[in-house]
Design an enzyme around this catalytic site. Structure first.
Site, PDB file in Angstrom:
ATOM      1  N   PHE A  38       0.862  -1.179   0.000  1.00  8.06           N
ATOM      2  CA  PHE A  38       0.000   0.000   0.000  1.00  8.06           C
ATOM      3  C   PHE A  38       0.896   1.225   0.000  1.00  8.06           C
ATOM      4  CE2 PHE A  38      -2.263   3.597   1.652  1.00  8.06           C
ATOM      5  CZ  PHE A  38      -3.436   3.559   0.912  1.00  8.06           C
ATOM      6  N   ASP A  55       9.361   2.793   2.135  1.00  5.67           N
ATOM      7  CA  ASP A  55       8.160   3.564   2.443  1.00  5.67           C
ATOM      8  C   ASP A  55       7.871   3.390   3.930  1.00  5.67           C
ATOM      9  OD1 ASP A  55       5.674   4.625   2.869  1.00  5.67           O
ATOM     10  OD2 ASP A  55       4.739   3.759   1.077  1.00  5.67           O
ATOM     11  N   LYS A  74       2.381  10.894   7.193  1.00  7.96           N
ATOM     12  CA  LYS A  74       1.508  10.655   8.341  1.00  7.96           C
ATOM     13  C   LYS A  74       1.960  11.411   9.609  1.00  7.96           C
ATOM     14  CE  LYS A  74      -1.153   6.831   6.736  1.00  7.96           C
ATOM     15  NZ  LYS A  74      -0.717   5.898   5.701  1.00  7.96           N
TER      16      LYS A  74
HETATM   17  C1  LIG Z   1      -0.863   5.993   4.259  1.00  9.63           C
HETATM   18  C2  LIG Z   1       0.233   5.479   3.461  1.00  9.63           C
HETATM   19  C3  LIG Z   1       0.587   6.072   2.240  1.00  9.63           C
HETATM   20  C4  LIG Z   1      -0.210   7.191   1.617  1.00  9.63           C
HETATM   21  O1  LIG Z   1      -0.294   8.309   2.423  1.00  9.63           O
HETATM   22  P1  LIG Z   1      -1.444   9.399   2.153  1.00  9.63           P
HETATM   23  O2  LIG Z   1      -1.079  10.540   3.054  1.00  9.63           O
HETATM   24  O3  LIG Z   1      -2.748   8.761   2.541  1.00  9.63           O
HETATM   25  O4  LIG Z   1      -1.389   9.745   0.722  1.00  9.63           O
HETATM   26  C5  LIG Z   1       1.688   5.577   1.567  1.00  9.63           C
HETATM   27  N1  LIG Z   1       2.402   4.553   2.069  1.00  9.63           N
HETATM   28  C6  LIG Z   1       2.091   3.945   3.233  1.00  9.63           C
HETATM   29  C7  LIG Z   1       2.947   2.831   3.726  1.00  9.63           C
HETATM   30  C8  LIG Z   1       0.993   4.376   3.957  1.00  9.63           C
HETATM   31  O5  LIG Z   1       0.654   3.757   5.079  1.00  9.63           O
END
Ligand SMILES: *Cc1c(COP(=O)(O)O)cnc(C)c1O
Length: 409
Positions: A148, A233, A262
């Site tokens: 994700f 990520d 986040k």
């Molecule tokens: C939430 C998330 C994203 C995307 O972040 P947004 O601020 O919602 O665009 C990307 N990578 C990971 C691992 C995430 O948990």
């Protein structure tokens, strides 16, 4: 004109309005929050709930952390947005603080997580063409199953979640998906055109999935050998959640590029960042990438305050200590409604006995017991309370989880 139905409570009136006027791209629990502090959310009727989700880890430091609110308020009274057409006095301190915390040279400031991922994809491709020497237009990025990375058209093109992916094509080429946790699969996917491997060190959305020991170190070794960028990520796993600043630290691995988001915005404003060394981020020249709000003064002030909190090590320590408590309690639920537990720090994915109901059923039963969390895929629940939760609050929430599982059996 909306005629207010007098028989509706204020909360149900809002739910009805929302249903009518907001796109149905989420399926929230039927609670309407109007106040929050620390690990406690309060609804319109004054009912208090323990927050066991922390806005998917965006609220790692709890709601309205005093230091973060103070930084935001102070900045609101000075300057909030200049665009990057001019300099402002918050960007440099934020970037210096964040790079020191992460151990890299440079920051590319953006807003949302998906933008950080998109930015890293662009940077990796450009690096591939200009530094590695991949023929133009041929760059490949290796990604994992169960990933994700956000919701933009390019990113969902390499998701294997049908809800995220289907009927949003045509999809951006240039990505190869391999099974998460399978090092041989990465080795086999490597060609001269591969410029990056993009991975979550722990897959959050997928249900807090932790790869086998040695996998991430193996990815580091392979990518170094083949001159491929390792992009971690850490948008959800990073910034204290797992008991370390970065989840990769548990494996003593450093990535070439870190993606943060986040919690970087302290639960106040969206702040994300690509963090890497000069040799990578240096490929960007004026005009080649940007964002009107990226690196805005308000976001930088809050982001710097977040960095200051993390520099103390206190929150990482809390996550580690509370994580032991969380794990012990969850392990005790295995066989009693829970079939599997995965956790690192104050972050857990638990698979519920499908006989008891779906993850949704469990989160609804928990909400009735005034603990809020969210199911992720099928019968998996993710637990990620703010790192400021107290031992007693954590215990109370887990008592309620036990009782909610009993309610359903
Ligand atoms: C939430 C998330 C994203 C995307 O972040 P947004 O601020 O919602 O665009 C990307 N990578 C990971 C691992 C995430 O948990």
């Amino acid at each position: 004109m909306i005629i207010m139905d007098q028989t509706l409570t204020p909360a149900s009136h809002l739910l009805q309005l929302e249903d009518e006027h907001v796109a149905h791209n989420y399926h929230p629990l039927d609670v309407v929050i109007s106040d929050a502090s620390g690990a406690v959310l309060t609804d319109l009727d004054g009912r208090q709930y323990l927050d066991f989700l922390a806005a998917y880890s965006a609220a790692n430091f709890g709601h309205r952390h005093p230091a973060l609110v103070a930084a935001a308020k102070q900045q609101l009274d000075r300057v909030t947005l200049t665009s990057r057409a001019f300099h402002h006095d918050q960007l440099a301190p934020f970037a210096a603080g964040l790079t020191a915390l992460i151990g890299k040279d440079m920051v590319l400031p953006m807003n949302t997580g998906a933008e950080a991922v998109e930015s890293a994809i662009k940077v990796a491709r450009k690096w591939g063409y200009e530094v590695k020497g991949v023929p133009d237009g041929r760059a490949v990025i290796i990604v994992a199953t169960g990933n994700f990375h956000g919701r933009t058209t390019t990113i969902i093109g390499f998701s294997d979640d049908p809800l995220a992916h289907d009927h949003f094509g045509p999809y951006t080429p240039g990505f190869v998906q391999v099974p998460y946790g399978d090092l041989e699969a990465i080795r086999n996917a490597i060609t001269d055109d591969v410029v990056a491997v993009l991975l979550e060190p722990i897959q959050g959305e997928s249900g807090v999935r932790i790869p086998p020991a040695g996998y991430l170190a193996g990815v580091r070794e392979l990518t170094s050998q083949h001159r491929i960028l390792f992009i971690a990520d850490e948008i959800q796993s990073g910034l204290g959640r797992t008991g370390r600043t970065l989840a990769l630290e548990h494996e003593n691995v450093t990535a070439d590029v870190y993606l943060l988001g986040k919690a970087l915005g302290g639960g106040i404003v969206p702040v994300s960042a690509v963090v890497a060394d000069h040799d990578v981020l240096g490929v960007l020249q004026p005009g080649q990438h940007g964002s009107t709000f990226g690196g805005n003064a308000l976001g930088c002030a809050v982001g710097l305050a977040v960095v200051r909190l993390l520099e103390t090590g206190y929150y990482q320590q809390r996550a580690a200590v509370l994580g032991l408590q969380l794990r012990e309690r969850l392990d005790n639920m295995v066989g009693r409604g829970v079939v599997a537990v995965r956790s690192r720090g104050l972050w857990a994915g638990i698979d519920i006995d499908p006989g008891l109901g779906t993850g949704r059923d469990v989160s609804e039963a928990l909400a009735r017991r005034q603990v809020l969390t969210k199911d992720t895929h099928g019968s998996t629940i993710r637990l990620a309370p703010p790192l400021v939760i107290s031992e007693a609050q954590l215990d109370h929430g887990l008592d309620q989880l036990e009782l909610a599982l009993r309610d359903l059996s």
